[in-house]
Design a protein around this motif. Structure first.
Motif, short mmCIF file in Angstrom:
data_model
loop_
_atom_site.label_atom_id
_atom_site.label_comp_id
_atom_site.label_asym_id
_atom_site.label_seq_id
_atom_site.Cartn_x
_atom_site.Cartn_y
_atom_site.Cartn_z
N ASP A 182 35.30 30.52 32.31
CA ASP A 182 34.84 29.70 33.44
C ASP A 182 36.06 29.11 34.17
N TRP A 183 36.35 29.63 35.35
CA TRP A 183 37.54 29.18 36.09
C TRP A 183 37.42 27.72 36.49
N ASN A 184 36.20 27.22 36.62
CA ASN A 184 36.04 25.81 37.01
C ASN A 184 36.63 24.87 35.96
N GLN A 185 36.68 25.33 34.71
CA GLN A 185 37.25 24.52 33.63
C GLN A 185 38.77 24.49 33.72
N ILE A 186 39.34 25.47 34.40
CA ILE A 186 40.80 25.59 34.45
C ILE A 186 41.37 25.05 35.76
N LEU A 187 40.73 25.43 36.86
CA LEU A 187 41.26 25.06 38.18
C LEU A 187 40.86 23.62 38.47
N ASN A 188 41.79 22.69 38.21
CA ASN A 188 41.43 21.27 38.26
C ASN A 188 41.85 20.59 39.55
N GLN A 189 42.27 21.35 40.53
CA GLN A 189 42.51 20.78 41.86
C GLN A 189 42.32 21.89 42.90
N THR A 190 42.39 21.54 44.18
CA THR A 190 41.93 22.50 45.19
C THR A 190 43.02 23.41 45.75
N ASP A 191 44.23 23.27 45.24
CA ASP A 191 45.31 24.08 45.83
C ASP A 191 46.02 24.94 44.80
N TYR A 192 45.25 25.49 43.91
CA TYR A 192 45.86 26.37 42.91
C TYR A 192 46.45 27.59 43.57
N LYS A 193 47.55 28.07 42.99
CA LYS A 193 48.07 29.37 43.39
C LYS A 193 47.78 30.34 42.26
N LEU A 194 47.35 31.51 42.62
CA LEU A 194 47.03 32.54 41.63
C LEU A 194 48.08 33.64 41.75
N VAL A 195 48.76 33.92 40.66
CA VAL A 195 49.79 34.97 40.67
C VAL A 195 49.48 35.92 39.54
N ALA A 196 49.38 37.22 39.84
CA ALA A 196 49.03 38.14 38.77
C ALA A 196 49.41 39.57 39.08
N ASN A 197 49.93 40.21 38.05
CA ASN A 197 50.07 41.66 38.06
C ASN A 197 48.83 42.14 37.32
N LEU A 198 47.79 42.41 38.08
CA LEU A 198 46.47 42.63 37.48
C LEU A 198 46.34 44.01 36.84
N PRO A 199 45.60 44.07 35.74
CA PRO A 199 45.23 45.39 35.24
C PRO A 199 44.30 46.05 36.28
N TYR A 200 44.58 47.30 36.61
CA TYR A 200 43.87 47.93 37.73
C TYR A 200 42.36 47.97 37.55
N ASN A 201 41.92 48.10 36.30
CA ASN A 201 40.47 48.27 36.09
C ASN A 201 39.66 46.99 36.34
N ILE A 202 40.32 45.84 36.49
CA ILE A 202 39.52 44.63 36.74
C ILE A 202 39.84 44.00 38.10
N SER A 203 40.65 44.67 38.92
CA SER A 203 41.12 43.99 40.13
C SER A 203 39.98 43.66 41.10
N SER A 204 39.02 44.57 41.27
CA SER A 204 37.92 44.27 42.22
C SER A 204 37.08 43.10 41.70
N GLN A 205 36.81 43.10 40.39
CA GLN A 205 35.99 42.01 39.83
C GLN A 205 36.71 40.67 39.93
N VAL A 206 38.04 40.69 39.73
CA VAL A 206 38.81 39.44 39.89
C VAL A 206 38.70 38.95 41.33
N LEU A 207 38.77 39.89 42.27
CA LEU A 207 38.68 39.49 43.68
C LEU A 207 37.33 38.86 44.00
N PHE A 208 36.26 39.45 43.50
CA PHE A 208 34.94 38.86 43.75
C PHE A 208 34.88 37.45 43.13
N LYS A 209 35.48 37.32 41.96
CA LYS A 209 35.47 36.01 41.30
C LYS A 209 36.31 34.99 42.09
N MET A 210 37.44 35.45 42.60
CA MET A 210 38.27 34.51 43.35
C MET A 210 37.60 34.11 44.67
N ILE A 211 36.81 35.01 45.25
CA ILE A 211 36.10 34.65 46.49
C ILE A 211 35.11 33.51 46.17
#
Ligand code: SAM
Length: 271
Positions: A90-119
């Motif tokens: 649950d990202w809401n438990q981690i992201l504790n303020q509104t200006d988080y920066k997300l940095v990642a060398n993503l595994p290719y098989n989850i990149s689309s799902q990560v994007l939907f989650k970040m939206i």
């Protein structure tokens, strides 16, 4: 321990070894000592170790327990390690303020799902620097009418300005992947590219419009459960040619379509 770790294919472990690429990613994030950063998949720490001195707080989500251990053992109070699947945590438990920066060398098989989650969590993330397979990068920066343009393009471009940081050859990783990669920077827009009344409905319409790429908008929308009558009335009200294909609509046209479709459907359902 890093030299003993055998890369696990199932976790998409292609570790960055090119320091130029590492530096490019970190420079693009424009980090400062007040920043809170989330890194998904720190792996052996190629990005992590360089980011840590530059930020106030660094959260890591790593699925591989063995790799996560080195960060848990690190003891730096700026580091917060979350062992588990980034798609399930649950990202809401981690992201504790509104200006988080997300940095990642993503595994290719989850990149689309990560994007939907970040939206979904976009209110909490102001900038992202993410590595993708180049083919996915092309899709995210695509323009209407091109074969790369898809639902992910529309949904990401609605909320974020997207630009290329750098192209990355397979030789930058160990083991090398089979394809070229691309680092993209996403900056959250102050306002969406176009006003959208109902986020969920907009997403439903966009996804439906691209679900069957060779079909017309009319067929796609009907296949997704909208009644033919509603779709036909919407076509008239919105003055939109439903024989067009989803990939030809601009983001503004999608917003207009979704708005009209929702109005007509509500009218239809209450009668
Ligand atoms: N950041 C490191 C680098 O640049 O060298 C590693 C990148 S490697 C491509 C992807 C990393 O994501 C691996 O450490 C892998 O174990 C981790 N990973 C894979 N699937 C994950 C998931 N669902 N949630 C969290 N981490 C994941």
């Amino acid at each position: 321990m890093s030299t003993l770790h055998r890369p696990r294919k199932r976790f998409g472990q292609n570790f960055l070894i090119d320091q130029n690429v590492v530096n490019h990613i970190i420079a693009a994030a424009e980090l400062s000592l007040s920043d809170h950063v989330l890194e998904i998949g720190p792996g052996q720490g190629a990005l992590t170790h360089k980011m840590l001195p530059l930020v106030q707080r660094l959260d890591l989500i790593e699925i591989d327990r063995d790799l996560a251990q080195q960060f848990t053992d690190n003891g730096d109070e700026k580091l917060h390690v979350h062992v588990g699947d980034a798609l399930k945590i649950d990202w809401n438990q981690i992201l504790n303020q509104t200006d988080y920066k997300l940095v990642a060398n993503l595994p290719y098989n989850i990149s689309s799902q990560v994007l939907f989650k970040m939206i979904t969590h976009r209110q909490l993330i102001s900038r992202m620097i993410l590595m993708f397979q180049k083919e996915v990068g092309d899709r995210l920066r695509a323009q209407p009418g091109s074969k790369e343009y898809g639902s992910l393009t529309v949904l990401c471009q609605l909320w974020f300005d997207i630009s290329r940081v750098t192209l990355v050859p397979p030789s930058a990783f160990k083991p090398p992947p089979k394809v070229m990669s691309e680092v993209l920077r996403f900056d959250r827009r102050e306002t969406p590219r176009v006003e959208v009344d109902d986020d969920g409905f907009f997403r439903r319409v966009v996804k439906a419009s691209f679900a069957q790429r060779r079909k017309t908008l009319r067929n796609c929308l009907c296949a997704a459960g909208f009644s033919a009558e509603v779709v036909d009335i919407t076509a008239e009200d919105a003055q939109l040619d439903m024989k067009r294909r989803g990939e030809t609509l601009s983001i503004t046209e999608f917003a207009h379509l979704a708005k009209q479709l929702q109005i007509v459907e509500q009218r239809y359902l209450t009668n």
